[in-house]
Enzyme design. Structure first.
Site, PDB file in Angstrom:
ATOM      1  N   GLU A 328      37.606  42.160  41.992  1.00  0.00           N
ATOM      2  CA  GLU A 328      36.149  42.138  41.810  1.00  0.00           C
ATOM      3  C   GLU A 328      35.399  43.136  42.689  1.00  0.00           C
ATOM      4  OE1 GLU A 328      35.558  37.493  40.572  1.00  0.00           O
ATOM      5  OE2 GLU A 328      35.740  37.914  42.693  1.00  0.00           O
TER       6      GLU A 328
HETATM    7  C1  TNX Z   1      37.514  34.780  41.221  1.00  0.00           C
HETATM    8  S1  TNX Z   1      40.295  35.255  41.510  1.00  0.00           S
HETATM    9  C2  TNX Z   1      37.772  35.308  42.475  1.00  0.00           C
HETATM   10  C3  TNX Z   1      37.287  34.609  43.660  1.00  0.00           C
HETATM   11  C4  TNX Z   1      36.539  33.354  43.311  1.00  0.00           C
HETATM   12  C5  TNX Z   1      37.212  32.659  42.176  1.00  0.00           C
HETATM   13  C6  TNX Z   1      36.614  31.345  41.830  1.00  0.00           C
HETATM   14  C7  TNX Z   1      39.855  36.362  42.364  1.00  0.00           C
HETATM   15  C8  TNX Z   1      40.893  37.282  42.710  1.00  0.00           C
HETATM   16  N1  TNX Z   1      38.584  36.387  42.699  1.00  0.00           N
HETATM   17  O1  TNX Z   1      36.499  35.459  44.444  1.00  0.00           O
HETATM   18  O2  TNX Z   1      36.508  32.540  44.431  1.00  0.00           O
HETATM   19  O3  TNX Z   1      37.185  33.490  41.062  1.00  0.00           O
HETATM   20  O4  TNX Z   1      37.377  30.678  40.882  1.00  0.00           O
END
Ligand code: TNX
Length: 523
Positions: A328
């Site tokens: 992300e």
């Molecule tokens: C996605 S999964 C994220 C996290 C969040 C999560 C909540 C991932 C690698 N990144 O930053 O906490 O979703 O489900």
């Protein structure tokens, strides 16, 4: 297909009494194939073994076997009330032996008969996993911390057991909410029950930096001072972290520390203005948005920072891996992301660790030997899946954490009081009923290193929350990671899972009583 022996096997304990004292009561011994994760092979038959007040735990001369023996004694003493001395002399009773055999590093063989139970393994991890099996073969009351009546019978027969995958992990997000060393230890003990062998700690994120770095002290003193919702946060000193690593090691789990970069870095950016492209530190963040922060890819100080952090963290991490996040990074351009990963991955190698990243790492150039942790969904684009598959064919190992299958922070259904639902609801069957070996098209089976269940903690703030979200799904993840695909069968699994509920009751684990599972009630 994996077949249960059928209903409870009724055995008479009389034959188990060498001394032939009082007639033993009839009692139910747990069939050998009731275990989770399902063993590779089970050959049931013969007389059961009964643990009595004269039982000894016999170990060979090695320090490792003795340690596992002491661990087993600690599990059994409170509920049996027996002394269970750990000794190197004599024969019979419970024996833990290191020996040659085709068990692999983590496998074991368990032989049970009227004279005793012997666990044989090539190494201490195998003995330890064999002990977890032994535990499950005893009545659930063995898990209580006060003396119980027994009898303590172990059905006769042989189990041969070797894991399918070397990576059987759980991730705990200690950034969104901080968890103390004792809370982490409690989870480690629960992971060990199901033969999990990796504890991935998500040590930094926008809401908090949780590991002391001596050369950048404000990361924790300021960056660790809050959490989601604005609570006090917290952090691990190096001594705390070493204690977690030690404790995990004593339960045969390897700690995989994660510093999430270049996104998910608000806590660091708030602590040190110079890490920001504009030189201005943002405020601390206590919300739950993602994707808004980024280290400054074009500043040299960024790489000095990463070098210091990786060096200090690697120095207190005996495990092979260091996770650099990479998910992300929505406020980092693709070009910058690639540039950043090209600079950072060699730093990890320089300090002797193997890179692990979220699967977005495959959008850059994973270094040789790197692992990518896949957290996509059924609905993830074909393009993104193809990118991961291409990396896998090029040698990148894959750890599977599909969010719509094994994200432990996903709600079970609309009524689940905790958790999120961006990847949909994940009931117990959905979490169990898939095959890691065939999950991602175009990924060679040999590239799949295993499975890992992440527990993000935006809505999770205490041990009871962890347990409600992890149980029962964690047991299914453990089985996906350990058991051969040929044993995979939801119909059998749900019956074996039902029996685990009594154990969780005995341990004080408050689990989700899914309507999909025919839970047994306390007898
Ligand atoms: C996605 S999964 C994220 C996290 C969040 C999560 C909540 C991932 C690698 N990144 O930053 O906490 O979703 O489900």
């Amino acid at each position: 297909m994996f077949r249960l022996l059928g209903s409870l096997l009724l055995v008479t304990a009389a034959g188990a009494f060498a001394g032939g004292a009082a007639p033993a009561p009839r009692a139910a011994a747990t069939p050998l194939d009731r275990v989770i994760p399902a063993p590779t092979s089970v050959d049931a038959g013969g007389s059961p073994y009964r643990i009595t007040d004269s039982t000894r735990i016999r170990v060979d001369g090695s320090r490792e076997a003795r340690r596992v023996g002491e661990y087993l004694a600690d599990v059994l003493r409170p509920s049996t009330g027996y002394r269970l001395p750990v000794t190197t002399s004599g024969s019979g009773g419970i024996q833990l032996r290191l020996g040659k055999g085709s068990f692999g590093a983590e496998g074991y063989r368990l032989d049970s008969g009227s004279k005793g139970v012997t666990i044989t393994a090539a190494g201490p991890s195998g003995l330890f996993h064999g002990v977890q099996t032994l535990r499950q073969l005893l009545p659930a009351a063995v898990e209580k911390d006060s003396v119980q009546p027994g009898p303590w019978l172990i059905a006769g027969g042989t189990i041969k057991d070797t894991p399918r995958y070397g990576w059987r992990g759980a991730m705990l997000d200690v950034s969104r909410h901080f968890f103390t060393v004792d809370q982490v230890k409690r989870y480690i003990d629960q992971l060990a029950l199901y033969k999990m062998n990796k504890l991935h700690l998500h040590l930094s994120d926008d809401q908090g930096w949780r590991i002391a770095i001596d050369s950048w002290p404000r990361l924790t003193t300021y960056g660790g001072s809050t959490q989601v919702g604005g609570g006090p946060g917290g952090y691990y000193t190096k001594a705390d972290y070493k204690e977690i690593v030690r404790y995990a090691g004593s339960r045969h789990l390897e700690v995989v520390p994660e510093i999430d970069m270049p996104g998910h870095t608000n806590a660091a950016l708030a602590s040190y203005a110079e890490l920001n492209c504009d030189g201005v530190a943002p405020p601390l963040y206590t919300g739950t948005e993602v994707g808004f922060s980024s280290l400054c890819v074009d500043k040299e100080v960024t790489y000095d920072f990463v070098d210091d952090v990786v060096r200090e963290l690697a120095a207190i991490t005996p495990g092979r891996y260091l996770h650099i996040g990479g998910d992300e990074a929505h406020s980092t351009s693709h070009e910058d992301f690639v540039k950043f990963m090209d600079r950072v991955q060699p730093i990890v190698a320089k300090y002797g660790k193997t890179v692990v990243g979220w699967h977005q790492l495959t959008g850059a150039t994973p270094v040789k030997g790197a692992l990518a942790q896949y957290w996509g969904l059924d609905s993830t684009s074909a393009e993104e899946k193809a990118q991961v598959a291409a990396a896998a064919r090029g040698g990148t190992g894959i750890v599977l954490s599909p969010a719509d299958r094994i994200y432990l922070d996903m709600k079970y259904d609309a009524n689940t009081p905790l958790g999120l639902s961006w990847a949909g609801y994940v009931e117990v069957q959905r979490a169990y009923d898939w095959d890691p070996g065939e999950y991602l098209a175009g990924v060679p089976a040999s590239a799949v290193r295993g499975v890992e269940a992440p527990l993000w903690s935006e809505t999770i703030s205490k041990s009871a929350d962890i347990e409600y979200m992890a149980f029962p799904r964690l047991a299914g993840v453990a089985e996906l990671g350990w058991s051969p695909a040929s044993t995979h069968d939801w119909g059998d699994y749900r019956v074996r899972l039902a029996a685990q509920g009594l154990r969780w009751d005995a341990m004080g684990i408050g689990y989700y009583r899914s309507p999909q599972v025919p839970w047994e009630s306390v007898s």
